[in-house]
Write a protein that holds these residues in place. Sequence first.
Motif, PDB file in Angstrom:
ATOM      1  N   UNK A  17       0.874  -1.078  -0.055  1.00 19.91           N
ATOM      2  CA  UNK A  17       0.114  -0.033  -0.040  1.00 19.91           C
ATOM      3  C   UNK A  17       0.823   1.388  -0.076  1.00 19.91           C
ATOM      4  N   UNK A  18       2.261   1.159  -0.065  1.00 22.11           N
ATOM      5  CA  UNK A  18       3.180   2.161  -0.095  1.00 22.11           C
ATOM      6  C   UNK A  18       3.475   2.733   1.527  1.00 22.11           C
ATOM      7  N   UNK A  19       2.869   2.035   2.468  1.00 21.50           N
ATOM      8  CA  UNK A  19       3.299   2.298   3.592  1.00 21.50           C
ATOM      9  C   UNK A  19       4.862   2.031   4.007  1.00 21.50           C
ATOM     10  N   UNK A  20       5.616   3.116   4.773  1.00 21.14           N
ATOM     11  CA  UNK A  20       6.897   2.686   4.958  1.00 21.14           C
ATOM     12  C   UNK A  20       6.944   2.023   6.328  1.00 21.14           C
ATOM     13  N   UNK A  21       7.798   0.870   6.007  1.00 16.81           N
ATOM     14  CA  UNK A  21       8.234  -0.068   7.305  1.00 16.81           C
ATOM     15  C   UNK A  21       9.578  -0.143   7.731  1.00 16.81           C
ATOM     16  N   UNK A  27      18.268   8.175   4.612  1.00 14.74           N
ATOM     17  CA  UNK A  27      16.763   8.628   4.363  1.00 14.74           C
ATOM     18  C   UNK A  27      16.491   9.702   5.542  1.00 14.74           C
ATOM     19  N   UNK A  28      16.724   9.024   6.815  1.00 12.67           N
ATOM     20  CA  UNK A  28      16.203  10.176   7.805  1.00 12.67           C
ATOM     21  C   UNK A  28      17.022  11.412   7.712  1.00 12.67           C
ATOM     22  N   UNK A  29      18.527  11.311   7.381  1.00 16.25           N
ATOM     23  CA  UNK A  29      19.138  12.471   7.407  1.00 16.25           C
ATOM     24  C   UNK A  29      18.860  13.313   6.471  1.00 16.25           C
ATOM     25  N   UNK A  30      18.611  12.889   4.817  1.00 16.17           N
ATOM     26  CA  UNK A  30      18.256  13.859   3.937  1.00 16.17           C
ATOM     27  C   UNK A  30      16.856  14.352   4.212  1.00 16.17           C
ATOM     28  N   UNK A  31      15.934  13.703   4.581  1.00 16.06           N
ATOM     29  CA  UNK A  31      14.563  14.028   4.657  1.00 16.06           C
ATOM     30  C   UNK A  31      14.273  15.048   5.762  1.00 16.06           C
ATOM     31  N   UNK A  32      15.317  15.152   6.872  1.00 22.56           N
ATOM     32  CA  UNK A  32      14.989  15.732   8.033  1.00 22.56           C
ATOM     33  C   UNK A  32      14.164  15.069   9.166  1.00 22.56           C
ATOM     34  N   UNK A  33      13.603  13.975   8.821  1.00 26.84           N
ATOM     35  CA  UNK A  33      12.548  13.123   9.550  1.00 26.84           C
ATOM     36  C   UNK A  33      13.234  12.211  10.347  1.00 26.84           C
ATOM     37  N   UNK A  34      12.947  11.934  11.580  1.00 27.15           N
ATOM     38  CA  UNK A  34      13.407  10.769  12.238  1.00 27.15           C
ATOM     39  C   UNK A  34      12.871   9.625  11.789  1.00 27.15           C
ATOM     40  N   UNK A  35      13.504   8.631  11.982  1.00 25.02           N
ATOM     41  CA  UNK A  35      12.883   7.213  11.631  1.00 25.02           C
ATOM     42  C   UNK A  35      11.324   6.910  12.257  1.00 25.02           C
ATOM     43  N   UNK A  36      11.020   7.159  13.307  1.00 22.81           N
ATOM     44  CA  UNK A  36       9.769   7.265  13.816  1.00 22.81           C
ATOM     45  C   UNK A  36       8.747   7.856  13.264  1.00 22.81           C
ATOM     46  N   UNK A  37       9.310   9.088  12.569  1.00 19.73           N
ATOM     47  CA  UNK A  37       8.478  10.106  12.007  1.00 19.73           C
ATOM     48  C   UNK A  37       7.977   9.488  10.619  1.00 19.73           C
ATOM     49  N   UNK A  39       8.342   5.878   9.358  1.00 16.20           N
ATOM     50  CA  UNK A  39       7.805   4.599   9.625  1.00 16.20           C
ATOM     51  C   UNK A  39       6.348   4.645   9.988  1.00 16.20           C
ATOM     52  N   UNK A  40       5.314   3.959   9.127  1.00 14.94           N
ATOM     53  CA  UNK A  40       3.939   4.262   9.166  1.00 14.94           C
ATOM     54  C   UNK A  40       3.333   5.194   8.117  1.00 14.94           C
ATOM     55  N   UNK A  41       4.233   6.129   7.652  1.00 20.69           N
ATOM     56  CA  UNK A  41       3.942   7.007   6.742  1.00 20.69           C
ATOM     57  C   UNK A  41       4.058   6.586   5.249  1.00 20.69           C
ATOM     58  N   UNK A  42       3.506   7.158   4.156  1.00 20.11           N
ATOM     59  CA  UNK A  42       3.923   6.921   2.932  1.00 20.11           C
ATOM     60  C   UNK A  42       4.967   7.942   2.333  1.00 20.11           C
ATOM     61  N   UNK A  47       7.064  14.556  -0.452  1.00 19.30           N
ATOM     62  CA  UNK A  47       6.424  15.104  -1.679  1.00 19.30           C
ATOM     63  C   UNK A  47       6.437  16.401  -2.014  1.00 19.30           C
ATOM     64  N   UNK A  48       7.389  17.003  -3.013  1.00 18.53           N
ATOM     65  CA  UNK A  48       7.349  18.444  -3.167  1.00 18.53           C
ATOM     66  C   UNK A  48       6.232  19.095  -3.994  1.00 18.53           C
ATOM     67  N   UNK A  49       5.387  18.416  -4.411  1.00 21.92           N
ATOM     68  CA  UNK A  49       4.281  18.850  -5.263  1.00 21.92           C
ATOM     69  C   UNK A  49       5.020  19.085  -6.757  1.00 21.92           C
TER      70      UNK A  49
END
Length: 181
Positions: A17-21, A27-37, A39-42, A47-49
């Motif tokens: 379904x595209x949910x990140x597990x 990935x965390x470093x470049x996106x600025x999101x922690x792994x916890x932020x 995982x569970x999202x898609x 997405x930059x639009x």
Amino acid sequence: FQDALDQAVIVSITDTEGIINHVNDKFSKISGYSKNELIGKNHSIVNSGYHDHQFFETLWNTISQGKIWRAEIRNKNKQGNYYWVDSVIVPLLNEKKEISQYLTICYEITERKQVETALRESEARYSLLAALSPVGIFRTDVDGKCIYVNEKWQYISGLSQQEALGDGWLKAVYFEDVEVR
């Protein structure tokens, strides 16, 4: 081994379904999101639009058929900055040969994309300057074949761009005016 992989590539694994597990440290470093932020999202979290709906529809149609998909994607990190990745998405099959997950491997290409953009802008400025120049300009390749003439050169020479291309520009040279040394 894991450290080397984290240094080199961005990795994520999603369900069907595209949910990140799973995401790696890069990935965390470049996106600025922690792994916890993450995982569970898609992947829409980054997405930059920039890409239209058809882009993502093609992506999903390709991978849901079990085919590998590859493209360059502009994403946006948590701080709102854009970054580019060259992405490959590989469908992973279970023992029943059904798609069970998708593995995404990305290389960051932001710097290359910035250089490409700067080059395109520079070429556009050059083209505009050459087109509007009050002097005749023609450009040849390394073999002396004409590849471009501006309007002023066409006016001065009496030749059209089409006539000047290749060796045609030589028709505009008056060899009696050429000083031989």
